[in-house]
Scaffold this motif. Structure first.
Motif, mmCIF file in Angstrom:
data_model
loop_
_atom_site.group_PDB
_atom_site.id
_atom_site.type_symbol
_atom_site.label_atom_id
_atom_site.label_comp_id
_atom_site.label_asym_id
_atom_site.label_seq_id
_atom_site.Cartn_x
_atom_site.Cartn_y
_atom_site.Cartn_z
ATOM 1 N N LEU A 185 34.961 22.860 99.560
ATOM 2 C CA LEU A 185 35.088 21.940 98.429
ATOM 3 C C LEU A 185 34.703 22.609 97.120
ATOM 4 O O LEU A 185 35.333 22.372 96.077
ATOM 5 C CB LEU A 185 34.214 20.703 98.671
ATOM 6 C CG LEU A 185 34.737 19.692 99.696
ATOM 7 C CD1 LEU A 185 33.646 18.702 100.067
ATOM 8 C CD2 LEU A 185 35.960 18.958 99.171
ATOM 9 N N TRP A 186 33.666 23.441 97.125
ATOM 10 C CA TRP A 186 33.268 24.149 95.909
ATOM 11 C C TRP A 186 34.444 24.912 95.309
ATOM 12 O O TRP A 186 34.641 24.927 94.102
ATOM 13 C CB TRP A 186 32.140 25.137 96.217
ATOM 14 C CG TRP A 186 30.815 24.503 96.495
ATOM 15 C CD1 TRP A 186 30.434 23.229 96.207
ATOM 16 C CD2 TRP A 186 29.694 25.121 97.125
ATOM 17 N NE1 TRP A 186 29.138 23.019 96.623
ATOM 18 C CE2 TRP A 186 28.660 24.161 97.181
ATOM 19 C CE3 TRP A 186 29.450 26.396 97.651
ATOM 20 C CZ2 TRP A 186 27.406 24.429 97.734
ATOM 21 C CZ3 TRP A 186 28.214 26.672 98.204
ATOM 22 C CH2 TRP A 186 27.203 25.700 98.242
ATOM 23 N N ALA A 187 35.209 25.551 96.187
ATOM 24 C CA ALA A 187 36.311 26.401 95.727
ATOM 25 C C ALA A 187 37.635 25.648 95.635
ATOM 26 O O ALA A 187 38.675 26.264 95.412
ATOM 27 C CB ALA A 187 36.460 27.599 96.665
ATOM 28 N N ASN A 188 37.591 24.317 95.810
ATOM 29 C CA ASN A 188 38.821 23.517 95.805
ATOM 30 C C ASN A 188 39.820 24.066 96.813
ATOM 31 O O ASN A 188 41.022 24.176 96.563
ATOM 32 C CB ASN A 188 39.447 23.485 94.398
ATOM 33 C CG ASN A 188 40.521 22.415 94.258
ATOM 34 O OD1 ASN A 188 40.542 21.448 95.021
ATOM 35 N ND2 ASN A 188 41.422 22.598 93.305
ATOM 36 N N ASN A 189 39.295 24.417 97.993
ATOM 37 C CA ASN A 189 40.092 25.069 99.023
ATOM 38 C C ASN A 189 40.381 24.124 100.187
ATOM 39 O O ASN A 189 40.599 24.565 101.303
ATOM 40 C CB ASN A 189 39.354 26.321 99.528
ATOM 41 C CG ASN A 189 40.270 27.259 100.284
ATOM 42 O OD1 ASN A 189 41.470 27.299 100.019
ATOM 43 N ND2 ASN A 189 39.721 28.007 101.230
ATOM 44 N N LEU B 108 27.328 17.406 96.806
ATOM 45 C CA LEU B 108 26.727 16.259 97.488
ATOM 46 C C LEU B 108 26.655 16.502 98.999
ATOM 47 O O LEU B 108 25.655 16.176 99.645
ATOM 48 C CB LEU B 108 27.530 14.989 97.200
ATOM 49 C CG LEU B 108 27.422 14.420 95.777
ATOM 50 C CD1 LEU B 108 28.369 13.235 95.601
ATOM 51 C CD2 LEU B 108 25.980 13.991 95.479
ATOM 52 N N VAL B 109 27.728 17.077 99.545
ATOM 53 C CA VAL B 109 27.730 17.407 100.981
ATOM 54 C C VAL B 109 26.633 18.412 101.285
ATOM 55 O O VAL B 109 25.863 18.260 102.245
ATOM 56 C CB VAL B 109 29.107 17.958 101.423
ATOM 57 C CG1 VAL B 109 29.042 18.503 102.851
ATOM 58 C CG2 VAL B 109 30.178 16.876 101.322
ATOM 59 N N PHE B 110 26.541 19.450 100.450
ATOM 60 C CA PHE B 110 25.529 20.487 100.653
ATOM 61 C C PHE B 110 24.120 19.902 100.575
ATOM 62 O O PHE B 110 23.282 20.141 101.458
ATOM 63 C CB PHE B 110 25.711 21.580 99.606
ATOM 64 C CG PHE B 110 24.650 22.646 99.634
ATOM 65 C CD1 PHE B 110 24.604 23.574 100.661
ATOM 66 C CD2 PHE B 110 23.690 22.713 98.629
ATOM 67 C CE1 PHE B 110 23.624 24.557 100.694
ATOM 68 C CE2 PHE B 110 22.709 23.689 98.650
ATOM 69 C CZ PHE B 110 22.671 24.607 99.690
#
Length: 404
Positions: free
Chosen positions: A96-100, A202-204
């Protein structure tokens, strides 16, 4: 360094494989020393298969294999279960961080067949050998178990057969060409990327909080989840995949990931050696035909499927549906092995010795033998790389001469 620079450099961009794999080796060493177990996933996936059978009324707990690896509790009460939940969470946060994260369907039904069949073969082979790419490479070899060397060498050979097999015409997907008048412009969605990055944070934070709260009452379970989050971040951001390491070595001659894995094992070995000298018991398994046969099946299976345990886990949470099928096949294959274990194990596994190199050669001797074998493996990989490109250059020169 500003927050934006840090975010772009370390959370959005992919990480270099070499330092990431070495970091994974260090993390797996501390995981072993603190929890007393090792970084592995297929054993827990096998338990998931057994417990699904229990829900359907099958008394899987009576099978010999499940008595061996223990089927009690649930993923939330087992160290391996919490670690794997943490891995999935870490992978998802990093993607998600990398919009991947994007739903990507298999390009052809032959790919689904490959995914399921390869996953079944790999899962069966991994459990037959009592290992997988993690339980053998990142834990078995650094824990000085001879069975892991048998498995590793057989996996390399099996992956060679798998690479040759998947190059057959039956696996080639027809390419559809479409006439266009101009190149399609690249579309960027900065708002979506920003939103997903926040969800990833938020997940992290949620996973770390869950692990920390659990650690207050059940330290090993909570710490296992925190380690899992770390493992997940590493494998997704650095795209650590043992399948690509083997397949690329045979098909393209690229050996960067294979070299990184050996260095990661070398770093882990000295740390685990220290813990063993302090009294933490290493996990030594049977050095029998099961390790060789299991390695051959595992190596062939991961290349056929296109992903190993680490590879399918992070790609699955990225939305690549192909790897959902690989994971399903993996659980099916490992559960099948559990069913047939009582018939196979006497001849292939349990009647053979568990060989600990530290016991066989003495503490320092076992450490030295391990590093000599790691050095030999590294040298063989370098030699193969040079041979591959030398042969490729000769073939290219001959082709040029023929066309002149």
């Amino acid at each position: 360094m500003s927050w934006q620079q840090f975010k772009q450099q370390y959370l959005i961009k992919f990480w270099a494989p070499m330092p990431a794999v070495i970091a994974a080796g260090i993390l797996s060493t501390y995981y072993f020393g603190i929890t007393g177990t090792f970084w592995a996933v297929t054993g827990e996936f096998t338990r998931w298969g057994g417990q699904l059978l229990q829900l359907m009324g099958v008394h899987a707990e009576e099978w010999g294999y499940f008595r061996l690896i223990h089927l009690e509790g649930s993923p939330l009460t087992r160290i391996d279960g919490m670690m794997i939940i943490g891995m999935f969470g870490g992978c998802f946060a990093a993607a998600l961080w990398a919009n991947n994260v994007k739903l990507r369907m298999p390009q052809h039904r032959i790919r689904i067949i490959q995914a399921v069949a390869g996953g079944i073969i790999a899962g069966f082979g991994a459990r037959l050998a009592m290992g997988c790419n993690l339980a053998a490479f990142f834990t078995g070899i650094p824990q000085f178990s001879l069975h892991a060397w048998f498995f590793a060498l057989a996996t390399a050979l099996g992956s060679w057969f798998g690479a040759r097999f998947t190059l057959l015409p039956m696996f080639r997907i027809p390419v559809k060409l479409q006439k266009v008048s101009a190149a399609s412009p690249l579309t960027q969605k900065p708002a979506q990327a920003k939103r997903r990055f926040r969800i990833g944070m938020l997940v992290f934070i949620g996973m770390v909080g869950w692990g920390a709260l659990t650690a207050m009452n059940q330290p090993k379970l909570g710490l296992a989840m925190l380690f899992g989050v770390g493992f997940g971040l590493l494998i997704e951001r650095a795209q650590i995949c043992f399948t690509s390491a083997f397949r690329d070595m045979w098909i393209t001659g690229r050996t960067h990931m294979a070299k990184a894995i050996i260095l990661g094992m070398a770093v882990s070995a000295i740390g685990i050696f220290s813990y063993v000298q302090l009294g933490v018991e290493a996990k030594i398994m049977w050095a029998g035909p099961n390790a060789v046969l299991g390695g051959l099946l595992f190596g062939f299976g991961i290349v056929l499927a296109g992903g190993c345990e680490t590879g399918w886990m992070y790609r699955a949470v990225e939305g690549q549906v192909h790897y959902w099928w690989v994971g399903l096949g993996n659980v099916i294959g490992s559960t099948l092995l559990a069913y047939y274990w009582d018939d196979l194990s006497p001849a292939l596994a349990t009647s053979w010795d568990k060989v600990n190199l530290l016991t066989t050669f003495g503490p320092l001797g076992g450490l030295l033998v391990t590093y000599l074998m790691l050095f030999a493996a590294f040298a063989l990989i370098v030699g193969w790389e040079k041979h591959f490109f030398r042969r490729k250059n000769i073939a290219a020169s001959q082709a040029i001469e023929e066309n002149v």
